[in-house]
Write a protein that holds these residues in place. Structure first.
Motif, PDB file in Angstrom:
ATOM      1  N   ARG A 238       0.818  -1.216   0.000  1.00 37.00           N
ATOM      2  CA  ARG A 238       0.000   0.000   0.000  1.00 37.00           C
ATOM      3  C   ARG A 238       0.851   1.266   0.000  1.00 37.00           C
ATOM      4  O   ARG A 238       0.367   2.349   0.321  1.00 37.00           O
ATOM      5  CB  ARG A 238      -0.918  -0.007   1.222  1.00 37.00           C
ATOM      6  CG  ARG A 238      -2.019  -1.032   1.065  1.00 37.00           C
ATOM      7  CD  ARG A 238      -3.023  -0.940   2.183  1.00 37.00           C
ATOM      8  NE  ARG A 238      -3.999  -2.014   2.040  1.00 37.00           N
ATOM      9  CZ  ARG A 238      -4.755  -2.454   3.034  1.00 37.00           C
ATOM     10  NH1 ARG A 238      -4.639  -1.905   4.235  1.00 37.00           N
ATOM     11  NH2 ARG A 238      -5.606  -3.408   2.835  1.00 37.00           N
TER      12      ARG A 238
ATOM     13  N   HIS B 153       3.202   2.256   1.906  1.00 39.56           N
ATOM     14  CA  HIS B 153       3.632   2.842   3.168  1.00 39.56           C
ATOM     15  C   HIS B 153       5.136   2.646   3.299  1.00 39.56           C
ATOM     16  O   HIS B 153       5.658   1.606   2.929  1.00 39.56           O
ATOM     17  CB  HIS B 153       2.951   2.158   4.360  1.00 39.56           C
ATOM     18  CG  HIS B 153       1.469   2.344   4.381  1.00 39.56           C
ATOM     19  ND1 HIS B 153       0.595   1.309   4.628  1.00 39.56           N
ATOM     20  CD2 HIS B 153       0.698   3.451   4.185  1.00 39.56           C
ATOM     21  CE1 HIS B 153      -0.645   1.775   4.575  1.00 39.56           C
ATOM     22  NE2 HIS B 153      -0.616   3.052   4.307  1.00 39.56           N
TER      23      HIS B 153
ATOM     24  N   CYS C  90       3.992  -4.274   8.098  1.00 38.07           N
ATOM     25  CA  CYS C  90       3.820  -2.824   8.063  1.00 38.07           C
ATOM     26  C   CYS C  90       3.049  -2.383   9.310  1.00 38.07           C
ATOM     27  O   CYS C  90       1.955  -2.882   9.571  1.00 38.07           O
ATOM     28  CB  CYS C  90       3.053  -2.436   6.799  1.00 38.07           C
ATOM     29  SG  CYS C  90       2.578  -0.706   6.765  1.00 38.07           S
TER      30      CYS C  90
ATOM     31  N   LYS D  86       1.525   0.267   9.761  1.00 37.59           N
ATOM     32  CA  LYS D  86       0.364   1.100   9.420  1.00 37.59           C
ATOM     33  C   LYS D  86      -0.839   0.276   8.990  1.00 37.59           C
ATOM     34  O   LYS D  86      -1.971   0.592   9.303  1.00 37.59           O
ATOM     35  CB  LYS D  86       0.738   2.098   8.320  1.00 37.59           C
ATOM     36  CG  LYS D  86       1.796   3.089   8.764  1.00 37.59           C
ATOM     37  CD  LYS D  86       2.049   4.143   7.695  1.00 37.59           C
ATOM     38  CE  LYS D  86       3.085   5.153   8.152  1.00 37.59           C
ATOM     39  NZ  LYS D  86       4.477   4.647   8.008  1.00 37.59           N
ATOM     40  N   CYS D  87      -0.577  -0.777   8.218  1.00 37.84           N
ATOM     41  CA  CYS D  87      -1.711  -1.552   7.714  1.00 37.84           C
ATOM     42  C   CYS D  87      -1.586  -3.048   7.993  1.00 37.84           C
ATOM     43  O   CYS D  87      -2.521  -3.795   7.736  1.00 37.84           O
ATOM     44  CB  CYS D  87      -1.891  -1.308   6.215  1.00 37.84           C
ATOM     45  SG  CYS D  87      -0.561  -1.977   5.223  1.00 37.84           S
TER      46      CYS D  87
END
Ligand SMILES: [Zn+2]
Length: 102
Positions: free
Chosen positions: A21, A23, A41, A43-44
């Protein structure tokens, strides 16, 4: 580098990971540690790799399916009918023999 030596106990290095994605996640490791090839990750939660041009593909997330949908996927309708028929025959014979009472 130009950064003054501050005498930290554990010198660290920053490693950047890239996920599907796009990031960028900078993870710091002790200098003597070997950074892993992949990292989740933050973040996701997708797997991220060191290669910004080739992040690991996002795992496919299957939408929720009913049990029947799975059965239909595996079997043709004709097969399902045969199986259902067999089940009914078995049920009837067991009911007749008194195995199942209802
Ligand atoms: Zn991500």
């Amino acid at each position: 580098m130009g950064e003054a030596e501050r005498g930290e106990a554990a010198p660290r290095k920053a490693v950047t990971y890239f996920c599907a994605r796009e990031h960028r996640s900078v993870v710091t490791f002790a200098v003597e540690a070997t950074a892993p090839d992949s990292w989740d990750c933050p973040k996701c939660g997708l797997p991220a790799s060191l290669d910004c041009d080739n992040p690991p593909p996002a795992p496919k997330i299957e939408p929720y399916k009913t049990h029947l949908a799975y059965v239909k996927e595996r079997r043709t309708d004709a097969e399902a009918e045969v199986i259902l028929d067999e089940a009914i025959q078995l049920l009837r014979s067991r009911r007749k023999s008194g195995d199942i009472i209802f």
